[in-house]
Scaffold this motif. Structure first.
Motif, PDB file in Angstrom:
ATOM      1  N   TYR A 232       0.838  -1.198   0.000  1.00 61.60           N
ATOM      2  CA  TYR A 232       0.000   0.000   0.000  1.00 61.60           C
ATOM      3  C   TYR A 232       0.876   1.252   0.000  1.00 61.60           C
ATOM      4  O   TYR A 232       1.280   1.740   1.053  1.00 61.60           O
ATOM      5  CB  TYR A 232      -0.927   0.003   1.216  1.00 61.60           C
ATOM      6  CG  TYR A 232      -1.941  -1.108   1.201  1.00 61.60           C
ATOM      7  CD1 TYR A 232      -3.200  -0.922   0.641  1.00 61.60           C
ATOM      8  CD2 TYR A 232      -1.631  -2.362   1.733  1.00 61.60           C
ATOM      9  CE1 TYR A 232      -4.131  -1.945   0.625  1.00 61.60           C
ATOM     10  CE2 TYR A 232      -2.551  -3.393   1.715  1.00 61.60           C
ATOM     11  CZ  TYR A 232      -3.801  -3.180   1.162  1.00 61.60           C
ATOM     12  OH  TYR A 232      -4.724  -4.204   1.129  1.00 61.60           O
ATOM     13  N   PRO A 235      -2.584   4.169   0.833  1.00 62.00           N
ATOM     14  CA  PRO A 235      -3.702   3.359   1.329  1.00 62.00           C
ATOM     15  C   PRO A 235      -5.085   3.945   1.084  1.00 62.00           C
ATOM     16  O   PRO A 235      -6.065   3.201   0.992  1.00 62.00           O
ATOM     17  CB  PRO A 235      -3.417   3.261   2.842  1.00 62.00           C
ATOM     18  CG  PRO A 235      -1.950   3.458   2.963  1.00 62.00           C
ATOM     19  CD  PRO A 235      -1.594   4.441   1.896  1.00 62.00           C
ATOM     20  N   TYR A 259      11.802   3.395   4.361  1.00 62.53           N
ATOM     21  CA  TYR A 259      10.566   3.403   3.591  1.00 62.53           C
ATOM     22  C   TYR A 259      10.270   2.038   2.976  1.00 62.53           C
ATOM     23  O   TYR A 259       9.102   1.663   2.810  1.00 62.53           O
ATOM     24  CB  TYR A 259      10.622   4.487   2.516  1.00 62.53           C
ATOM     25  CG  TYR A 259      10.672   5.880   3.115  1.00 62.53           C
ATOM     26  CD1 TYR A 259       9.696   6.314   3.997  1.00 62.53           C
ATOM     27  CD2 TYR A 259      11.713   6.748   2.814  1.00 62.53           C
ATOM     28  CE1 TYR A 259       9.748   7.577   4.561  1.00 62.53           C
ATOM     29  CE2 TYR A 259      11.782   8.013   3.375  1.00 62.53           C
ATOM     30  CZ  TYR A 259      10.796   8.419   4.250  1.00 62.53           C
ATOM     31  OH  TYR A 259      10.848   9.665   4.825  1.00 62.53           O
ATOM     32  N   GLN A 262       8.654   0.127   5.721  1.00 60.23           N
ATOM     33  CA  GLN A 262       7.280   0.600   5.899  1.00 60.23           C
ATOM     34  C   GLN A 262       6.364   0.077   4.793  1.00 60.23           C
ATOM     35  O   GLN A 262       5.205  -0.274   5.055  1.00 60.23           O
ATOM     36  CB  GLN A 262       7.256   2.125   5.922  1.00 60.23           C
ATOM     37  CG  GLN A 262       7.883   2.737   7.160  1.00 60.23           C
ATOM     38  CD  GLN A 262       7.873   4.259   7.121  1.00 60.23           C
ATOM     39  OE1 GLN A 262       7.450   4.869   6.138  1.00 60.23           O
ATOM     40  NE2 GLN A 262       8.339   4.881   8.195  1.00 60.23           N
ATOM     41  N   LEU A 263       6.874   0.033   3.569  1.00 59.72           N
ATOM     42  CA  LEU A 263       6.060  -0.464   2.467  1.00 59.72           C
ATOM     43  C   LEU A 263       5.736  -1.942   2.649  1.00 59.72           C
ATOM     44  O   LEU A 263       4.600  -2.382   2.415  1.00 59.72           O
ATOM     45  CB  LEU A 263       6.786  -0.232   1.137  1.00 59.72           C
ATOM     46  CG  LEU A 263       6.003  -0.540  -0.135  1.00 59.72           C
ATOM     47  CD1 LEU A 263       4.734   0.298  -0.218  1.00 59.72           C
ATOM     48  CD2 LEU A 263       6.878  -0.295  -1.362  1.00 59.72           C
ATOM     49  N   SER A 266       3.076  -2.228   5.150  1.00 61.11           N
ATOM     50  CA  SER A 266       1.934  -1.352   4.913  1.00 61.11           C
ATOM     51  C   SER A 266       0.617  -2.121   4.978  1.00 61.11           C
ATOM     52  O   SER A 266       0.566  -3.338   4.820  1.00 61.11           O
ATOM     53  CB  SER A 266       2.071  -0.658   3.555  1.00 61.11           C
ATOM     54  OG  SER A 266       2.098  -1.609   2.497  1.00 61.11           O
ATOM     55  N   SER A 267      -0.449  -1.370   5.191  1.00 57.98           N
ATOM     56  CA  SER A 267      -1.781  -1.948   5.327  1.00 57.98           C
ATOM     57  C   SER A 267      -2.802  -0.948   4.797  1.00 57.98           C
ATOM     58  O   SER A 267      -2.451   0.192   4.474  1.00 57.98           O
ATOM     59  CB  SER A 267      -2.066  -2.248   6.804  1.00 57.98           C
ATOM     60  OG  SER A 267      -2.214  -1.030   7.523  1.00 57.98           O
ATOM     61  N   LYS A 270      -2.263   2.146   6.947  1.00 59.00           N
ATOM     62  CA  LYS A 270      -0.995   2.848   7.124  1.00 59.00           C
ATOM     63  C   LYS A 270      -0.032   2.521   5.982  1.00 59.00           C
ATOM     64  O   LYS A 270       0.222   1.362   5.688  1.00 59.00           O
ATOM     65  CB  LYS A 270      -0.358   2.453   8.456  1.00 59.00           C
ATOM     66  CG  LYS A 270       0.904   3.220   8.799  1.00 59.00           C
ATOM     67  CD  LYS A 270       1.459   2.777  10.143  1.00 59.00           C
ATOM     68  CE  LYS A 270       0.570   3.216  11.295  1.00 59.00           C
ATOM     69  NZ  LYS A 270       1.174   2.893  12.620  1.00 59.00           N
ATOM     70  N   GLY A 271       0.508   3.573   5.367  1.00 52.12           N
ATOM     71  CA  GLY A 271       1.489   3.417   4.308  1.00 52.12           C
ATOM     72  C   GLY A 271       2.799   4.085   4.689  1.00 52.12           C
ATOM     73  O   GLY A 271       3.005   4.469   5.837  1.00 52.12           O
ATOM     74  N   PRO A 272       3.721   4.253   3.729  1.00 54.68           N
ATOM     75  CA  PRO A 272       4.988   4.931   4.015  1.00 54.68           C
ATOM     76  C   PRO A 272       4.756   6.354   4.520  1.00 54.68           C
ATOM     77  O   PRO A 272       3.877   7.063   4.024  1.00 54.68           O
ATOM     78  CB  PRO A 272       5.702   4.922   2.662  1.00 54.68           C
ATOM     79  CG  PRO A 272       5.130   3.748   1.941  1.00 54.68           C
ATOM     80  CD  PRO A 272       3.690   3.703   2.363  1.00 54.68           C
TER      81      PRO A 272
END
Length: 322
Positions: A232, A235, A259, A262-263, A266-267, A270-272
């Motif tokens: 995401y 998102p 990042y 984080q990617l 991700s969900s 929540k993204g980067p």
């Protein structure tokens, strides 16, 4: 119902036998015409003729995201007209199939065909928004033809990765997720502007966003998949809104690690995010311009180098069987 099945014989995850079985299954419920693509852009030409004929009610794309993109551009050659144009249906046959999966369709071709037949029986469909990329007046790219995209476009780093993958496929490599990961590493090692970007994002009535290294434009979420894992980048992106943007202004090793992690984590919620990340939601019109030519891609198709692109988010552009 009269339907055109556009078949990409080079689709990654289908065989000739599988395609024959699917064709017979669809022909049992539809008045089906089958056309096999023979050259780049052929799916677009077939869909355009189907739209212009006024007789075809559904165009079914059997292939990957590239085939779907061509079909969409053929259907929308004269612009959006959801109530009068043929509806789009997708049977995913590529390596990733982002558009089909974002619509909630099964990633298996047989299951997807069954889902399509069920949707046809119940009349299940939705009208989705799309992205449109144009040349920017007064620039070297002013005369570049307009082109629609279904799920994402990229200007800069991620488009460079797509270009590297296409080069490897032209050399006979299979399109796998491992291949993509290797090309991400190689693109990063060769990135000349990773500490200070060259891209500026401009939009009406707002201050420009400058010095971006990477710009991902999303029409839906997830942005892509790593195997079965959805990623995401934006998102909040949706087929029901205009376009979302994720921009990164730095791609040092530390920033890429942060990042990238984080990617992967991700969900839909929540993204980067962070100091060097810019996220913008529901943009109808904006322009990306670079001080140097950069790679450009749409729906995973590398389109060469550009210095500027104008983007429009068009709501309710096309009806899709789901």
């Amino acid at each position: 119902m009269r339907a055109l099945l556009v078949v990409n014989p080079a689709a990654t995850t289908t065989s000739a036998r599988t395609r024959d079985v699917l064709t017979h299954a669809l022909a049992s419920d539809l008045k089906l015409e089958v056309a096999t693509t023979e050259y780049r852009g052929h799916a677009r030409d077939l869909a355009r003729r189907a739209a212009e004929s006024g007789e075809t009610e559904i165009v079914i794309a059997l292939g990957g995201d590239g085939t779907v993109n061509e079909v969409v551009n053929g259907l929308l050659h004269e612009g959006p007209a959801p109530e009068s144009l043929p509806r789009l249906a997708v049977v995913p046959g590529g390596s990733t199939n982002v558009f089909a999966r974002a619509l909630g369709l099964p990633n298996d071709v047989v299951e997807a065909t069954g889902a399509l037949l069920d949707a046809l029986a119940t009349g299940s469909e939705r009208t989705v928004g799309l992205g449109l990329a144009n040349g920017v007046p007064g620039t070297d790219d002013a005369t570049v033809p307009s082109r629609w995209f279904t799920f994402a476009a990229g200007f800069g780093f991620d488009a460079g990765v797509v270009g590297r993958v296409e080069q490897q496929r032209e050399r006979g490599k299979r399109s796998t997720h491992a291949l993509y990961v290797r090309q991400v590493v190689r693109q990063f090692l060769g990135e000349q502007h990773r500490s200070r970007g060259t891209i500026t994002l401009s939009r009406p009535g707002e201050e420009p966003v400058e010095d971006l290294v990477l710009s991902i434009i999303c029409n839906t979420a997830p942005w892509s998949f790593l195997g079965n894992k959805p990623l995401y980048a934006a998102p909040e992106a949706s087929f029901d809104t205009a376009l979302d943007v994720l921009g990164l202004s730095r791609m040092t090793p530390a920033a890429v690690s942060r990042y990238g992690t984080q990617l992967l984590a991700s969900s839909p919620e929540k993204g980067p995010r962070g100091k060097h990340a810019v996220t913008l939601h529901d943009l109808t019109d904006f322009t990306l311009q670079s001080q140097v030519p950069l790679p450009f891609q749409m729906d995973g198709d590398h389109l060469g180098l550009r210095t500027s692109v104008n983007f429009t988010g068009v709501r309710r552009a096309l009806r899709v069987i789901v």
